[in-house]
Write an enzyme that holds these catalytic residues in place. Sequence first.
Site, short mmCIF file in Angstrom:
data_model
loop_
_atom_site.label_atom_id
_atom_site.label_comp_id
_atom_site.label_asym_id
_atom_site.label_seq_id
_atom_site.Cartn_x
_atom_site.Cartn_y
_atom_site.Cartn_z
N GLY A 17 6.75 79.46 8.36
CA GLY A 17 5.83 80.05 9.79
C GLY A 17 6.33 81.17 10.09
N THR A 19 5.52 84.26 8.18
CA THR A 19 4.64 85.49 8.15
C THR A 19 3.56 84.68 7.17
N ARG A 41 14.34 81.70 6.60
CA ARG A 41 15.33 82.39 6.05
C ARG A 41 15.64 83.98 7.49
N ASP A 67 17.87 78.20 5.34
CA ASP A 67 17.43 78.03 4.23
C ASP A 67 17.04 76.62 3.42
N TYR A 149 -3.38 74.99 -9.58
CA TYR A 149 -2.93 74.58 -10.76
C TYR A 149 -1.93 73.08 -11.07
N GLY A 191 -6.61 78.29 -2.96
CA GLY A 191 -7.30 79.97 -4.01
C GLY A 191 -6.83 80.77 -3.40
N PRO A 192 -7.17 81.72 -3.63
CA PRO A 192 -6.50 83.46 -3.13
C PRO A 192 -6.87 83.63 -2.00
N ARG A 201 3.59 89.61 -4.90
CA ARG A 201 4.41 89.48 -6.51
C ARG A 201 3.24 89.30 -7.06
C1 HXC Z 1 11.05 87.34 -13.17
C2 HXC Z 1 12.47 87.04 -11.59
C3 HXC Z 1 11.72 87.93 -10.84
C4 HXC Z 1 10.43 88.54 -11.51
C5 HXC Z 1 13.07 87.07 -9.78
N1 HXC Z 1 13.61 86.88 -10.92
N2 HXC Z 1 12.18 87.73 -9.24
N3 HXC Z 1 12.67 86.98 -12.81
N4 HXC Z 1 10.52 88.16 -13.07
N5 HXC Z 1 9.21 88.29 -10.92
C6 HXC Z 1 14.72 86.23 -11.43
C7 HXC Z 1 15.72 87.34 -10.83
O1 HXC Z 1 16.10 88.30 -11.93
C8 HXC Z 1 17.16 86.79 -10.91
O2 HXC Z 1 17.88 86.07 -12.34
C9 HXC Z 1 16.52 85.07 -10.36
O3 HXC Z 1 15.22 85.00 -10.10
C10 HXC Z 1 16.85 84.63 -8.60
O4 HXC Z 1 16.32 86.24 -7.87
P1 HXC Z 1 16.89 87.04 -7.25
O5 HXC Z 1 15.92 87.89 -5.83
O6 HXC Z 1 18.45 86.31 -6.61
O7 HXC Z 1 16.08 84.79 -5.45
P2 HXC Z 1 15.93 84.72 -3.60
O8 HXC Z 1 16.59 85.89 -3.50
O9 HXC Z 1 16.79 84.04 -4.37
O10 HXC Z 1 14.47 85.05 -4.11
C11 HXC Z 1 13.55 84.43 -4.63
C12 HXC Z 1 11.99 84.95 -4.96
C13 HXC Z 1 11.35 85.89 -4.14
C14 HXC Z 1 11.40 83.54 -5.30
C15 HXC Z 1 12.72 85.36 -6.31
O11 HXC Z 1 11.49 86.23 -4.22
C16 HXC Z 1 11.60 85.19 -2.38
O12 HXC Z 1 12.47 84.41 -2.07
N6 HXC Z 1 10.18 84.63 -2.22
C17 HXC Z 1 9.62 83.99 -1.28
C18 HXC Z 1 7.90 84.54 -0.71
C19 HXC Z 1 7.50 83.98 -2.16
O13 HXC Z 1 8.08 84.22 -3.32
N7 HXC Z 1 6.44 84.23 -1.72
C20 HXC Z 1 4.68 84.11 -2.44
C21 HXC Z 1 4.13 82.78 -2.39
S1 HXC Z 1 2.92 82.76 -3.32
P3 HXC Z 1 19.18 86.54 -13.12
O14 HXC Z 1 19.06 85.81 -14.63
O15 HXC Z 1 18.03 88.09 -13.36
O16 HXC Z 1 20.16 86.06 -11.78
C22 HXC Z 1 2.73 80.62 -3.72
C23 HXC Z 1 1.15 80.95 -4.73
C24 HXC Z 1 -0.07 82.02 -4.91
O17 HXC Z 1 3.47 80.11 -4.02
C25 HXC Z 1 -1.27 80.95 -5.70
C26 HXC Z 1 -1.93 82.69 -5.65
C27 HXC Z 1 -2.95 82.12 -6.11
P1 NAP Z 2 4.67 83.63 2.33
O1 NAP Z 2 4.35 85.23 3.59
O2 NAP Z 2 4.96 84.65 1.25
O3 NAP Z 2 5.47 83.19 2.62
C1 NAP Z 2 6.45 82.45 1.46
C2 NAP Z 2 7.12 81.92 3.48
O4 NAP Z 2 8.23 80.77 2.49
C3 NAP Z 2 7.41 82.52 4.34
O5 NAP Z 2 7.36 82.82 5.17
C4 NAP Z 2 9.46 82.78 3.94
O6 NAP Z 2 9.75 83.63 4.91
C5 NAP Z 2 9.71 81.56 3.16
N1 NAP Z 2 10.52 80.76 2.47
C6 NAP Z 2 11.31 81.34 1.40
N2 NAP Z 2 12.37 80.62 1.44
C7 NAP Z 2 12.41 80.23 1.53
C8 NAP Z 2 13.88 79.67 2.28
N3 NAP Z 2 14.59 79.32 0.95
N4 NAP Z 2 13.83 78.66 3.15
C9 NAP Z 2 13.02 78.80 4.04
N5 NAP Z 2 11.91 79.16 3.92
C10 NAP Z 2 11.81 80.28 2.92
O7 NAP Z 2 2.86 83.74 1.50
P2 NAP Z 2 1.66 83.19 1.60
O8 NAP Z 2 0.67 83.32 0.55
O9 NAP Z 2 2.12 82.90 2.73
O10 NAP Z 2 2.61 81.16 1.35
C11 NAP Z 2 2.05 80.79 2.31
C12 NAP Z 2 2.62 79.08 1.27
O11 NAP Z 2 0.44 79.30 0.52
C13 NAP Z 2 3.00 78.52 0.24
O12 NAP Z 2 3.57 77.23 0.02
C14 NAP Z 2 2.59 78.81 -1.47
O13 NAP Z 2 2.86 78.71 -2.32
C15 NAP Z 2 0.51 78.72 -0.51
N6 NAP Z 2 0.34 79.23 -1.54
C16 NAP Z 2 -0.96 80.30 -0.85
C17 NAP Z 2 -1.31 80.89 -1.90
C18 NAP Z 2 -1.82 82.55 -1.24
O14 NAP Z 2 -3.20 83.34 -1.92
N7 NAP Z 2 -1.59 83.51 -0.94
C19 NAP Z 2 -2.61 80.56 -2.65
C20 NAP Z 2 -1.38 79.14 -3.04
C21 NAP Z 2 -0.92 78.69 -2.53
P3 NAP Z 2 11.72 83.56 4.57
O15 NAP Z 2 11.74 84.90 3.22
O16 NAP Z 2 11.97 85.02 5.78
O17 NAP Z 2 12.58 82.98 3.82
#
Ligand code: HXC
Ligand code: NAP
Length: 284
Positions: A17, A19, A41, A67, A149, A191-192, A201
């Site tokens: 909540g 971001t 986190r 977490d 999806y 959607g996006p 990412r």
């Molecule tokens: C390939 C990858 C990678 C990438 C990480 N890894 N990023 N592999 N391509 N881009 C691999 C690493 O090399 C590692 O494997 C393993 O994943 C774990 O990486 P860590 O960095 O240690 O992971 P961690 O710290 O747990 O972080 C989790 C994370 C990170 C998912 C990788 O991006 C994160 O914290 N994300 C949180 C926020 C987020 O993703 N928000 C977007 C939500 S949008 P190895 O083997 O090297 O150890 C969404 C829907 C969008 O969900 C839809 C859009 C329309």
């Molecule tokens: P975001 O800002 O990256 O949100 C992800 C949040 O999850 C962050 O606040 C992050 O905070 C938290 N998080 C990640 N790992 C966590 C863990 N292990 N424990 C607790 N919290 C964790 O991205 P967003 O776009 O707002 O995404 C929000 C939701 O919408 C997600 O479910 C995503 O799949 C969905 N969604 C987004 C889109 C889009 O276009 N933006 C499209 C489809 C679906 P910390 O890093 O502080 O933990």
Amino acid sequence: MFAPDLLKSKVILITGGGTGLGRAMAERFLELGARVAITSRREAVLKTAADEMMAAHGGEVFHTVCDVRDPEAVNQMIETVWKHFDGIDALVNNAAGNFSSPTERLSHRAVDAVLNIVLHGSFYCTLALGKKWISSKRKGRVLSIVTTYTNTGSAYVVPSAAAKAGVLAMTRSLAVEWAPYGITMNAIAPGPFPTAGAWDRLMPDVRLQKMAIDRIPMGRVGEKSELANLAAFLLSDGSAYINGENIAIDGGEWLKGAGQFSWMSALSPADWDALSERSKQAGK
Ligand code: HXC
Ligand code: NAP
């Protein structure tokens, strides 16, 4: 759009909540009278978000680090929030992790990085709070933020597609199993929506962003306020009979992808004139 006290006195817990979409929902719920708890986190991100939201809107935003991959930490977080507000009315499973990659390049750790946050994290939060609601005979609402999806799967984000489909299966299953306890379960499939977390990412340059927008019949991305309004509606008393639904908010994007002739939106008026003439001739 809504009465200013739509969510008055409700306690709503939002994972992730601090971001993006989570914060936008927190802010809207606060404006509509809810008491809000945010968790993720990063303490500093949560604190800044909570302080800024309270300064802008008044009310109360409680923040606590958790977490969601750690089931013990989740239990502790639920206890802390429950104790602070003397109960919780709704959970928003919003925390997620995602990145795009050819699947054959992924390690098992990369797969787990996404599955553990999205599927396990959402399940742990739902289970911990569901048990408390059932044992204390309180009603509850769970709203999970999934993706469009979940219906189709998606190449290049396969761990996310598998995890979000699992969250939707949990939603639909518990909608039936827990309804007798007064617990309802729904999902939103965005959607996006431009957020730093998703954009940096998944679509880190303008060329990719343009390709994504070209897929959307409405020709634009979503506004965070539009998603926050849908979430507020789904957590309000007036929508209490909606249970087990997954509502897409994507400008028609996934339907365009699914429709066999949707690609014809690329044709020009001159193309259509010629096509129409040929198809009339074929009809004769
Ligand atoms: C390939 C990858 C990678 C990438 C990480 N890894 N990023 N592999 N391509 N881009 C691999 C690493 O090399 C590692 O494997 C393993 O994943 C774990 O990486 P860590 O960095 O240690 O992971 P961690 O710290 O747990 O972080 C989790 C994370 C990170 C998912 C990788 O991006 C994160 O914290 N994300 C949180 C926020 C987020 O993703 N928000 C977007 C939500 S949008 P190895 O083997 O090297 O150890 C969404 C829907 C969008 O969900 C839809 C859009 C329309
Ligand atoms: P975001 O800002 O990256 O949100 C992800 C949040 O999850 C962050 O606040 C992050 O905070 C938290 N998080 C990640 N790992 C966590 C863990 N292990 N424990 C607790 N919290 C964790 O991205 P967003 O776009 O707002 O995404 C929000 C939701 O919408 C997600 O479910 C995503 O799949 C969905 N969604 C987004 C889109 C889009 O276009 N933006 C499209 C489809 C679906 P910390 O890093 O502080 O933990």
